[in-house]
Design a protein around this motif. Sequence first.
Motif: not given
Lengths: 460, 644
Positions: A45, A125, A163, A166-167, A170-171, A174, A300, A302
């Motif tokens: 990413g 992404q 997954e 991916r924190s 960030t989710a 997103f 990820h 991230d």
Amino acid sequence: MNRIDRRDFLKSAALAGLAAGMPKYVCAKPQAAARADQMILLWMGGAMSQTETFDPKRCTPYSKGMDTKSLLCTFPTIDTAVDGIKFCQGVEKIAGVIDRGAVLRSFVAREYGAQAEDLQHIPLQFKWHSGYTTPSTVAAPYLGAVVSKLLGPLNPDIPAYIEIGRSEQTANVFLALQAFRTSGFLGSEYGSLMIPEASQAGAVIRSRLETGRFENRQKHFKELVEASPIAELGGSAQKESMLASLESAYRLMKSPAAKAFDLSAEAKLLYDTYNTGPFGRGCLLARRLVESGARFVEVHVDFENAKGWDTHDDGHNGQAKMKKTIDAPVAQLVRDLEKSGRLDRTLIVLATEFGRSTIGRGGSKAKTIESPKNYGLHGHFGAAASCLLFGGGVKKGTVYGKTNDEYPCETVENPVPIHDLHATIYQLLGISPRHSFEVEKRPFYVTKDGIGKPIQALVG
Amino acid sequence: MNTRTLLVTLVGLGWFAGLGSAADAPRLPQPVQRSVDFNREVRPILAHRCAECHGQEKAKGQLRLDSREASLKGGRGGPAFVVGKSADSELIRRVAGLVADQEHVMPPKGARLTAEEIGILRAWIDQGAKWNTASLIDRGPPPSVAPRQPAVPPGDGHPLDRILSVYFAKQGITPPALVSDAVFARRVYLDVIGLPPAPQALTAFLEDKSPDKREKLVALLLADGRGYTDHWITFWQDHLRDGKKDLGTTDVFTPVTDWLEHSLLQNKSFDRFASELVNPAENANLPAPVPERDDVPRVATPAVKRITDAAGFIAGLQAGLEVPRGDQAWQVQAVQNISQVFLGVQLKCATCHDSFLDRWSMAETWGMANIYAEKPLEMMRCEVPTGKKPAPRFMFPEVGNVDPTAPVKERRAQLAQLVASPKNGRFARTVVNRLWARLLGRGIVEPLDDMSVQPWNADLLDWLAADLVAQRYDLKKTLHRIFASRAYQLPAVEATPAETAYLFRGPLLRRLSAEQFVDALAAISGRNERAWRENGNRLLDVLGRPDRRTVATRRECQSSPLQALELLNGAELHTLLFEVRSQALQAEDVVLQVRQVFRHALSREPTEKEARTCASLLGKSPSAAGRSDLLWIIAMLPEFQLIR
């Protein structure tokens, strides 16, 4: 039969007939069967620079006042395990295993033209993962969710789609939408089990309650279910399905497979090889999960604005730092899976949303480079990015696609749009690129409009 | 591998199951053994799977399958079918894969037709290939949307029940006795305020001896504006794809939450509610700006503007639009959403091409979109500009039209008026159908977003719609009508398999929504918290809170291992149950504690066996952990999670 809910039962009743020798006409066209049963997606990413990693170009050392457009690459070229394939300095270990995989140098996030340098991370992404652009009329699911829906878990005790790295943070940002879900219209049951930090994975599966209490609670719950007056809700399919899925989750937490989530079980030496940071630990966890029968694992790097691979300044040092975090764990992952005999049936894909140039969005606007901070690939670039594929049916030691050796190093041979890359992945997993779901009575194809064509040159 | 996995795997692998050896050569599925209905069964197959290539737009192989005449005339491969002889029909041979050249197997895109679908086509051909419309998709004038006031059969009772008694008699159904007071109370509390009745309120209701106590309870609950808003706001947030956004990073998604909360608290009439969304206030911020760039940290971004009007709904989603795509311009999204939510029409198909599924054309969609456009938008056919710019036009000319020459501001106001006009019966029918579906588990018309489908009882639908208009679009009045009917008070029944024709026998067994589940547990543990105020979290997600990227008019919540894992060990539920402040659970007597929790959670007393199990979990001197575990074992009971 009480393990599955009514809807599944009805859907599958027809299929049971199929299995029992009813006529078979579900086939679209003759197609090779699956070459891989499992997949690991290593997500770079933030846009990994292709000309600083797997697509080396003429390297120019820093000099004050150098022409911005003359700068294509800041690392010397190195040899790899395959004659004729060269990489950039900093990925020596991956170079040593590329004979087990292929390098694709012509991923095109957006064709070369006026807008090829004006791309944003998050939409692309999304596009890389779903194959569709946003906003779309229906919420498009991610690759992992499609695989989870179509292939289901390999080991029933391990969720099909996991997954790592991916924190939750960030989710949430997103797409700047709260509660963004990668499962789209498929529904959250096909979404991922999220493990924000690999070293804490055990906590996801380990009970939050102290020893004994968790089991005691479960024991009393079962007793209570038994004690409930049957007349209240007797024989409800919904009731059965709720109880069955709770039982299966409990089984997962208690199963030997749960040990896969615990990195502390790993030998120190090997752990240290992987331990380059969150991503490296994620690779180690991915390996353990795949060995325990996970279907689709995504690890990820991230994405955070202007951090990690998103090198908008000090690009040379930034890319060097990132290469250090991926080189050893990726190579070790390939070697370990090979050693355990799983590589042949596990597809590993390392990919990024787009490539970089010196000039594009966020890059240099000046004609010359005046400070070491400006030495690097700082801009966004859609017309070329590199991607690696290993294992699971991939033709070994292959290079596919070619980019220009002069600025801006755009793709000049065999451009690969996302639907073709997805089609290749789907084919290797035994899924038709034209597979469609019905949403709101309309067909929704796993590759955009069903147009994805597998790249046969990458298939061994 | 358990049964489920095996079957799921089979589904997954199904598409290439036919490859095997030559011995597995395709065989011809048998025709279905029933009289086939063209409209309901055949038309969807032809429209969905054939017409894209063999229709008005394209005629591959010179074949059109959009009328009986054209199909019989056939294309390069001869007539599509031989009436009465399905086995000899080219169409059947191709869809069944009984052709030498795999290239000729149809359809070439997507999954192959199922045995059932082929069986339907065979039976239809064998039964004479009756085609009751001139063409596959009749692009005649839009269907009539005029309101209709059905005659209610004579008698006393509730008008809805008088209408349904005719239905029951005709279907030969004898409705069972109504549910008990306790079951009714739990159901109606959950449906109005989203919470189960507190033990004291339940006792008071059960002890009330007046004959009209159910109706009194309905009125009492509907008068609780705060409770009503806290429950129904999630329903409308799903429809308006709204969510609270406290991130302050971008302006791409404009919430209407404040406006919505205010509108529900006020019980704003539904015509005004819709008008304000279709034609938001003057200071509306349209369109939402596309973000400038995302590659620099946005420290300097000013705090998110508190937008209190309804503009966010038509402003659409501008998030992540990499290159603004014409067919997703905000005006197009606006009319897709307005037509779906308020008019029960999906225009998504008809945005990129004339719909393959229904009568709507691209020109009609873009004519609607251009009501909002300062400069008319050029139609994009599957992302390719067509050069055509349809004039602003309302989709149901029967109701009226916008003045194409008027300025945008006026056209918007005209559109709002047309959408919410009493002459537009579709508007009232669409919303009453949604309410019925929310309360009884299934719409009078299904799917909810295609109101051109025949309702299972037209009088029922039309009466509710006419009543809403007569009640000045007061949705609470409609809710009251439904709650007071015997229909609503029948015992819950399991959903019938989709394959069999639907018969109304009572409300479907429903599962608590994500918010109802979480809010009920908070209430039982003594806290007044409402989950809709959350930004969404893992627990709400796995329990079916939709991703608010798109309009969601119905929730799906299937049990799954991922969901169960969240219930078993998730952080959110753990935190939720961690602190139990309820008075009831502080009581000295363990048995009393258990009884109180049962009353609150299940609206009933525990059996002796249940009480023993729970008391054993609590122990002699219950700890906080014990109380939290007690709540958990009760929360996991299907009886708690379902609305009987």
